[in-house]
Design a protein around this motif. Structure first.
Motif, mmCIF file in Angstrom:
data_model
loop_
_atom_site.group_PDB
_atom_site.id
_atom_site.type_symbol
_atom_site.label_atom_id
_atom_site.label_comp_id
_atom_site.label_asym_id
_atom_site.label_seq_id
_atom_site.Cartn_x
_atom_site.Cartn_y
_atom_site.Cartn_z
ATOM 1 N N MET A 251 0.695 -1.286 0.026
ATOM 2 C CA MET A 251 0.028 -0.036 0.019
ATOM 3 C C MET A 251 0.693 1.148 -0.053
ATOM 4 O O MET A 251 0.810 2.192 -0.733
ATOM 5 C CB MET A 251 -0.772 0.035 1.166
ATOM 6 N N LEU A 252 2.054 1.413 0.626
ATOM 7 C CA LEU A 252 2.680 2.518 0.877
ATOM 8 C C LEU A 252 3.540 2.628 -0.689
ATOM 9 O O LEU A 252 3.840 3.841 -0.727
ATOM 10 C CB LEU A 252 3.614 2.194 2.026
ATOM 11 N N ARG A 253 3.649 1.566 -1.167
ATOM 12 C CA ARG A 253 4.255 1.610 -2.608
ATOM 13 C C ARG A 253 3.275 2.294 -3.580
ATOM 14 O O ARG A 253 4.014 3.280 -4.303
ATOM 15 C CB ARG A 253 4.819 0.396 -3.048
ATOM 16 N N ARG A 254 2.034 1.729 -3.182
ATOM 17 C CA ARG A 254 1.068 2.481 -4.263
ATOM 18 C C ARG A 254 0.947 4.079 -3.660
ATOM 19 O O ARG A 254 0.763 4.859 -4.764
ATOM 20 C CB ARG A 254 -0.045 1.684 -4.030
ATOM 21 N N LEU A 255 0.809 4.432 -2.638
ATOM 22 C CA LEU A 255 0.896 5.685 -2.253
ATOM 23 C C LEU A 255 1.980 6.675 -2.646
ATOM 24 O O LEU A 255 1.724 7.670 -3.154
ATOM 25 C CB LEU A 255 0.905 5.778 -0.701
ATOM 26 N N ALA A 256 3.283 5.990 -2.653
ATOM 27 C CA ALA A 256 4.270 6.577 -3.264
ATOM 28 C C ALA A 256 4.250 6.737 -4.453
ATOM 29 O O ALA A 256 4.772 7.967 -5.404
ATOM 30 C CB ALA A 256 5.694 5.998 -2.861
ATOM 31 N N ALA A 257 3.525 5.969 -5.445
ATOM 32 C CA ALA A 257 3.367 6.107 -6.904
ATOM 33 C C ALA A 257 2.399 7.357 -7.200
ATOM 34 O O ALA A 257 2.447 8.062 -8.211
ATOM 35 C CB ALA A 257 2.799 4.826 -7.397
ATOM 36 N N VAL A 258 1.440 7.336 -6.307
ATOM 37 C CA VAL A 258 0.473 8.345 -6.462
ATOM 38 C C VAL A 258 1.135 9.732 -6.202
ATOM 39 O O VAL A 258 0.970 10.687 -6.886
ATOM 40 C CB VAL A 258 -0.678 8.371 -5.438
ATOM 41 N N ARG A 259 1.944 9.836 -5.340
ATOM 42 C CA ARG A 259 2.847 11.149 -5.018
ATOM 43 C C ARG A 259 3.484 11.539 -6.219
ATOM 44 O O ARG A 259 3.685 12.611 -6.512
ATOM 45 C CB ARG A 259 3.463 11.150 -3.879
ATOM 46 N N ARG A 260 4.221 10.394 -6.645
ATOM 47 C CA ARG A 260 5.115 10.940 -7.988
ATOM 48 C C ARG A 260 4.540 11.360 -8.941
ATOM 49 O O ARG A 260 4.638 12.232 -9.582
ATOM 50 C CB ARG A 260 5.882 9.521 -8.409
ATOM 51 N N GLU A 261 3.176 11.091 -9.392
ATOM 52 C CA GLU A 261 2.436 11.420 -10.481
ATOM 53 C C GLU A 261 1.829 13.110 -10.002
ATOM 54 O O GLU A 261 1.841 13.713 -10.895
ATOM 55 C CB GLU A 261 0.913 10.224 -10.464
ATOM 56 N N LEU A 262 1.367 12.977 -8.709
ATOM 57 C CA LEU A 262 1.055 14.411 -8.401
ATOM 58 C C LEU A 262 2.238 15.469 -8.645
ATOM 59 O O LEU A 262 1.962 16.341 -8.966
ATOM 60 C CB LEU A 262 0.373 14.443 -6.963
ATOM 61 N N LEU A 263 3.352 14.929 -8.161
ATOM 62 C CA LEU A 263 4.373 15.899 -8.140
ATOM 63 C C LEU A 263 5.018 16.094 -9.847
ATOM 64 O O LEU A 263 5.276 17.184 -10.186
ATOM 65 C CB LEU A 263 5.755 15.067 -7.687
ATOM 66 N N ARG A 264 4.389 15.336 -10.610
ATOM 67 C CA ARG A 264 4.701 15.662 -12.009
ATOM 68 C C ARG A 264 3.612 16.630 -12.502
ATOM 69 O O ARG A 264 3.834 17.483 -13.820
ATOM 70 C CB ARG A 264 4.323 14.498 -13.027
ATOM 71 N N GLY A 265 2.513 16.715 -11.643
ATOM 72 C CA GLY A 265 1.565 18.025 -12.242
ATOM 73 C C GLY A 265 0.909 18.126 -13.442
ATOM 74 O O GLY A 265 0.849 18.774 -14.084
ATOM 75 N N GLU A 266 0.538 16.713 -14.032
ATOM 76 C CA GLU A 266 0.165 16.701 -15.475
ATOM 77 C C GLU A 266 -1.278 17.150 -15.300
ATOM 78 O O GLU A 266 -2.143 17.089 -14.374
ATOM 79 C CB GLU A 266 -0.010 15.204 -15.693
ATOM 80 N N PRO A 267 -1.353 18.191 -16.073
ATOM 81 C CA PRO A 267 -2.758 19.205 -16.245
ATOM 82 C C PRO A 267 -4.030 18.274 -16.544
ATOM 83 O O PRO A 267 -5.145 18.541 -15.954
ATOM 84 C CB PRO A 267 -2.584 20.191 -17.116
ATOM 85 N N GLN A 268 -3.924 17.084 -17.315
ATOM 86 C CA GLN A 268 -5.147 16.482 -17.646
ATOM 87 C C GLN A 268 -5.428 15.494 -16.567
ATOM 88 O O GLN A 268 -6.468 14.596 -16.703
ATOM 89 C CB GLN A 268 -4.947 15.824 -18.920
ATOM 90 N N GLN A 269 -4.723 15.450 -15.515
ATOM 91 C CA GLN A 269 -4.749 14.036 -14.579
ATOM 92 C C GLN A 269 -5.579 14.857 -13.417
ATOM 93 O O GLN A 269 -4.962 15.993 -12.812
ATOM 94 C CB GLN A 269 -3.721 13.504 -14.195
ATOM 95 N N SER A 270 -6.602 14.153 -12.798
ATOM 96 C CA SER A 270 -7.243 14.616 -11.639
ATOM 97 C C SER A 270 -6.729 13.672 -10.302
ATOM 98 O O SER A 270 -6.220 12.444 -10.679
ATOM 99 C CB SER A 270 -8.894 14.503 -11.458
ATOM 100 N N ILE A 271 -6.968 14.121 -9.135
ATOM 101 C CA ILE A 271 -6.424 13.300 -8.149
ATOM 102 C C ILE A 271 -7.183 12.096 -8.043
ATOM 103 O O ILE A 271 -6.833 10.978 -7.766
ATOM 104 C CB ILE A 271 -6.527 14.140 -6.892
#
Length: 315
Positions: A251-271
């Motif tokens: 679960m923590l690995r998946r949580l870290a993967a979410v954070r990596r994607e949020l840090l990329r700040g892709e405009p077309q991606q929602s939380i």
């Protein structure tokens, strides 16, 4: 399914042939949600009135039935049972259960190979007869069910999740259930200590397997096979090395993967899109876990990253 319809209830459990008898007077109300993944099937049901369910279960898969709730005692093969109990049936096993009023239940079907891969020795239930285990559903497993309910038992008119999300939800529930069984000492090698060398080999094999997986779905039994060990020994190795269980580590690995994607700040991606793609379906729980782990809300991570000028991203 609102009214009592015996024909509609024959397939209450996938690939089973069951007969239902309404045991009390009144207008029957019920609902069953079926989901299927490549190596598991789950049925989540609720009945307003007491009914008797009997018949033959899947001839190909082991069936695990969980009593989630009800007003009164259950009766399983003539013996008293209770909310929170689990009954395991072998392939083609015969089911005979009297459900109390307002019963809520879960049926999980898995190939025997998945149980064996995790090293779960469930005793006589795999030798031809059913086995009941009392009080399996603890707080942690209940919280898992709450988190996965949007996928496994969504509201009647809500959009259904895609096959990938269903597969992740199945694997997450099975990881939680298998972990509880391993902690109860159902594994055949309970009590055998791990030497430092074996512990290191288990962890390195598990890590090597995970490093080659880019997708969010990791089956706990596949991790056991990759690490060449049972789930009980995998649990011990992870607790002794990382101070946490394999399931929470995943679960923590998946949580870290979410954070990596949020840090990329892709405009077309929602939380929501990012979180659900990585197997977080209860968004309130996800936000709480994220905030507690990273000391900021997911929206703060995303807003901060999107506020950084493009020249800074290129620097």
């Amino acid at each position: 399914m609102l009214d009592f319809d015996p024909e509609a209830m024959v397939m209450a459990v996938q690939d089973g042939v069951l007969e239902h008898v309404q045991l009390e007077r009144g207008v029957f109300r019920g609902r069953i949600v079926h989901t299927a993944a490549p190596a598991s099937r789950i049925d989540w049901g609720s009945y307003a009135l007491s009914v008797l369910a009997r018949g033959d279960l899947s001839p190909e898969m082991v069936t695990i039935t969980l009593g989630l709730g009800g007003c009164g005692d259950w009766r399983a093969h003539g013996q008293a049972a209770a909310n929170g109990d689990m009954i395991v049936f072998p392939e083609g096993g015969e089911l005979l259960i009297a459900l109390p009023p307002k019963a809520q239940w879960l049926s999980v079907q898995v190939p025997r190979a998945r149980l064996e891969a995790a090293g779960l020795a469930l005793g006589r239930c795999l030798d031809g007869s059913a086995r009941r285990m009392a009080g399996v559903i603890n707080h942690g497993l209940r919280q898992t069910l709450v988190d996965l309910a949007p996928v496994l038992a969504p509201p009647a008119h809500s959009p259904r999740f895609d096959d990938a999300a269903v597969a992740i939800a199945h694997d997450e529930l099975l990881a939680s259930l298998f972990g509880e069984l391993a902690r109860r000492g159902s594994a055949s090698d309970t009590g055998a200590a791990l030497s430092p060398g074996e512990r290191w080999r288990v962890i390195r094999r598990a890590e090597a397997f995970l490093e080659n997986r880019a997708d969010p779905s990791v089956r706990i039994d596949d991790l056991c096979v990759a690490a060449c060990t049972s789930l009980s020994r995998l649990e011990r190795a992870f607790h002794e090395t990382f101070g946490t269980s394999p399931r929470r580590y995943l679960m923590l690995r998946r949580l870290a993967a979410v954070r990596r994607e949020l840090l990329r700040g892709e405009p077309q991606q929602s939380i929501t899109d990012i979180a659900t793609r990585w197997g977080f379906f209860h968004l309130g729980r996800f936000s709480q876990e994220y905030r507690e782990h990273f000391a900021e809300r997911p929206s703060q991570t995303l807003q901060t990253q999107r506020a950084v000028p493009a020249s800074t991203h290129l620097a």
